[in-house]
Design a protein around this motif. Sequence first.
Motif, PDB file in Angstrom:
ATOM      1  N   LYS A 254      26.367 -40.629 132.822  1.00 15.71           N
ATOM      2  CA  LYS A 254      27.965 -40.378 133.702  1.00 15.71           C
ATOM      3  C   LYS A 254      28.315 -41.424 134.771  1.00 15.71           C
ATOM      4  O   LYS A 254      29.176 -41.615 135.531  1.00 15.71           O
ATOM      5  N   LYS A 255      26.957 -41.270 135.862  1.00 13.94           N
ATOM      6  CA  LYS A 255      27.237 -42.046 137.243  1.00 13.94           C
ATOM      7  C   LYS A 255      27.347 -43.626 136.894  1.00 13.94           C
ATOM      8  O   LYS A 255      27.062 -44.019 135.747  1.00 13.94           O
ATOM      9  N   ASP A 256      27.588 -43.958 137.913  1.00 13.78           N
ATOM     10  CA  ASP A 256      27.541 -45.577 138.193  1.00 13.78           C
ATOM     11  C   ASP A 256      25.820 -46.427 138.405  1.00 13.78           C
ATOM     12  O   ASP A 256      25.803 -46.444 138.913  1.00 13.78           O
ATOM     13  N   ILE A 257      25.856 -47.119 137.039  1.00 12.14           N
ATOM     14  CA  ILE A 257      24.559 -48.080 137.288  1.00 12.14           C
ATOM     15  C   ILE A 257      24.731 -48.837 137.311  1.00 12.14           C
ATOM     16  O   ILE A 257      24.107 -50.396 136.330  1.00 12.14           O
ATOM     17  N   VAL A 305      19.049 -42.371 130.125  1.00 11.01           N
ATOM     18  CA  VAL A 305      19.047 -41.443 129.667  1.00 11.01           C
ATOM     19  C   VAL A 305      20.052 -40.897 129.248  1.00 11.01           C
ATOM     20  O   VAL A 305      20.297 -39.654 129.955  1.00 11.01           O
ATOM     21  N   THR A 306      20.728 -40.864 128.264  1.00 18.62           N
ATOM     22  CA  THR A 306      22.158 -40.508 128.192  1.00 18.62           C
ATOM     23  C   THR A 306      21.873 -38.949 127.167  1.00 18.62           C
ATOM     24  O   THR A 306      22.391 -38.190 126.700  1.00 18.62           O
ATOM     25  N   VAL A 307      20.754 -39.412 125.885  1.00 24.36           N
ATOM     26  CA  VAL A 307      20.952 -38.414 125.151  1.00 24.36           C
ATOM     27  C   VAL A 307      19.767 -36.936 125.539  1.00 24.36           C
ATOM     28  O   VAL A 307      20.232 -36.250 125.293  1.00 24.36           O
ATOM     29  N   GLU A 308      18.913 -37.378 126.086  1.00 27.95           N
ATOM     30  CA  GLU A 308      17.992 -36.543 126.958  1.00 27.95           C
ATOM     31  C   GLU A 308      19.571 -35.882 127.878  1.00 27.95           C
ATOM     32  O   GLU A 308      19.830 -34.407 128.621  1.00 27.95           O
ATOM     33  N   GLU A 309      20.656 -36.543 128.766  1.00 30.53           N
ATOM     34  CA  GLU A 309      20.958 -36.054 129.823  1.00 30.53           C
ATOM     35  C   GLU A 309      22.129 -35.128 129.240  1.00 30.53           C
ATOM     36  O   GLU A 309      22.063 -34.138 129.749  1.00 30.53           O
ATOM     37  N   ARG A 319      15.687 -46.201 133.242  1.00 28.92           N
ATOM     38  CA  ARG A 319      15.982 -46.689 132.731  1.00 28.92           C
ATOM     39  C   ARG A 319      17.909 -47.251 132.935  1.00 28.92           C
ATOM     40  O   ARG A 319      18.268 -47.351 131.459  1.00 28.92           O
ATOM     41  N   ASP A 320      17.609 -46.750 134.174  1.00 28.83           N
ATOM     42  CA  ASP A 320      19.613 -47.207 134.583  1.00 28.83           C
ATOM     43  C   ASP A 320      19.217 -48.823 134.349  1.00 28.83           C
ATOM     44  O   ASP A 320      20.332 -48.995 134.574  1.00 28.83           O
ATOM     45  N   LYS A 321      18.356 -49.079 134.336  1.00 28.65           N
ATOM     46  CA  LYS A 321      18.825 -50.609 134.193  1.00 28.65           C
ATOM     47  C   LYS A 321      19.257 -51.494 132.281  1.00 28.65           C
ATOM     48  O   LYS A 321      18.232 -52.395 132.882  1.00 28.65           O
ATOM     49  N   CYS A 322      18.770 -50.558 131.539  1.00 28.37           N
ATOM     50  CA  CYS A 322      19.102 -51.027 130.791  1.00 28.37           C
ATOM     51  C   CYS A 322      20.268 -51.194 129.896  1.00 28.37           C
ATOM     52  O   CYS A 322      21.002 -50.465 129.733  1.00 28.37           O
ATOM     53  N   PHE A 323      20.304 -52.640 130.254  1.00 27.01           N
ATOM     54  CA  PHE A 323      22.002 -52.847 129.192  1.00 27.01           C
ATOM     55  C   PHE A 323      21.748 -53.646 128.012  1.00 27.01           C
ATOM     56  O   PHE A 323      22.578 -54.735 127.775  1.00 27.01           O
TER      57      PHE A 323
END
Length: 501
Positions: A254-257, A305-309, A319-323
């Motif tokens: 949800k946050k902007d990464i 971390v969207t599944v956990e989120e 993991r916010d650098k995972c594209f």
Amino acid sequence: MKPLLRRMPLLCSIALLLLACCVAQASDRPPNVIIFLADDLGYGDLACYGNPIVQTPNLDRFAREGVRLTDCHAGGTVCSPSRAALLTGRNPYRSGFFYIHGKDTYLKDEEVTLAEVLKDQGYETGFWGKWHLSTLEKTHYVHPGPSEQGFDYWMGTTLNAFDKLGGPRRPKAFIKNGEPVGTVDAWYCDVIVDDARDWLVNQRSKQKPFFMYVCSHEPHTPIDPPAEYSNRYDNAEVDQLEKQTQYGQISRPKKDISDNKKDYYGTVNQLDDAFGRLMKTLEEEGLRENTLVLFTSDNGPETPVTVEESLGQWEDPIRDKCFGSPGVLRGMKRFPYEGGHRVPGLVRLPGVIPAGTESHVLFNGTDILPTVCGLTGANVPTNRNVDGVDASDAFLGRTVQRGHSAIWFYPHHGDTWFRMPQISMRQGDLTLIAWLPKRTEGVSLDEWFATSDPDRVALYDVSIDPGQSNDIASKHPEIVSSMKKEMTALWREMRDEGLSK
């Protein structure tokens, strides 16, 4: 058609014999072998696999010099299981790589690896990079490490760059042939490739064929490439293209990464350059023509971390650098859907594999050991279950005969990840996806795992639905029944063999 079908095994045997003869005639000795394994590199992360953003000129050139596999798979959906499958030719569940709880999991000394097989064949063997099959720092008194698994020379790390001995930019302290060499002040892929190049030029025996197994950390987290790489992707064009990128039907945080994407793309670019340097050294040493080189990845791309989120658990900024992208495929790392285990696969063997070709035949990580054995004259271990087959015909776009369907497991118990299936099995273009039943209250994790069978299922035809968005199970009950029967039998056999260790 029926007479032709009856002759197919004979025709395939003839094709394999011709391929082996071509290899033997190309040199007085069997081909050298290099396996280059990227970490968490997605099916859609390279330009030669359709990525419109990342610059991968060395891998693109390499693809034009051999065959590009469009249906290449890792032997598992996460790191250690895939690596165990690659080295043994066995489904990792047979080797005990369940990851269902905190048990001490490592590659047992009783397993027979590709390095051991080739060493018996007279090869000199070397390993570089991420081992992730035992604790190297304790290899002499707890776990068997590369030395015990057939490697004459090695320089590596236990896991990756997460631990206290290293940071995002600087890898942890390396272990070389069992002895610490200190923290190396450079990026991971550069360190291992430079050492591998030195071994290739100065340290190996020139009288023996060789096997090199090179395992990069990139683009696994932590991600922090040199600025010269990330700066290439800090512009408006990349911003626009990233918005069109597919992420396996997985929602983004949800946050902007978005500011982090340049670092991921730069890391893949850096990895491409490192691979290119290794190939240049191979050519300068006059070894290009008689060396089989396979480039692939250990699983699909990591997710933020969207599944956990979504389950209200935790955040993990690293993991916010995972594209990374699986392209059109569904799922990413850990997912049994195609995006979790279908990966890039580029193979070159001049004079044997036609340059600039493409193959749509399934090639699995468990096939690497028997395929290399077939091309080098080595013997596949016969005193254990080997799930892979000599799939060298896949390099020529020809059908591969298998003893059983290819199968993958997601090695977690399903309480936290219950929304995710745990098993997938491919039979031709059909993929059966299955969930184990939810663990009931009062049932221990070990008991649940040892007694559960595939329960709910879905069926997809990946030839027309690579994104696995159209479940056709209800339309084909007989196919589902037959495939589920085979899946259950394989699940029980592989699980129970692993539990017996």
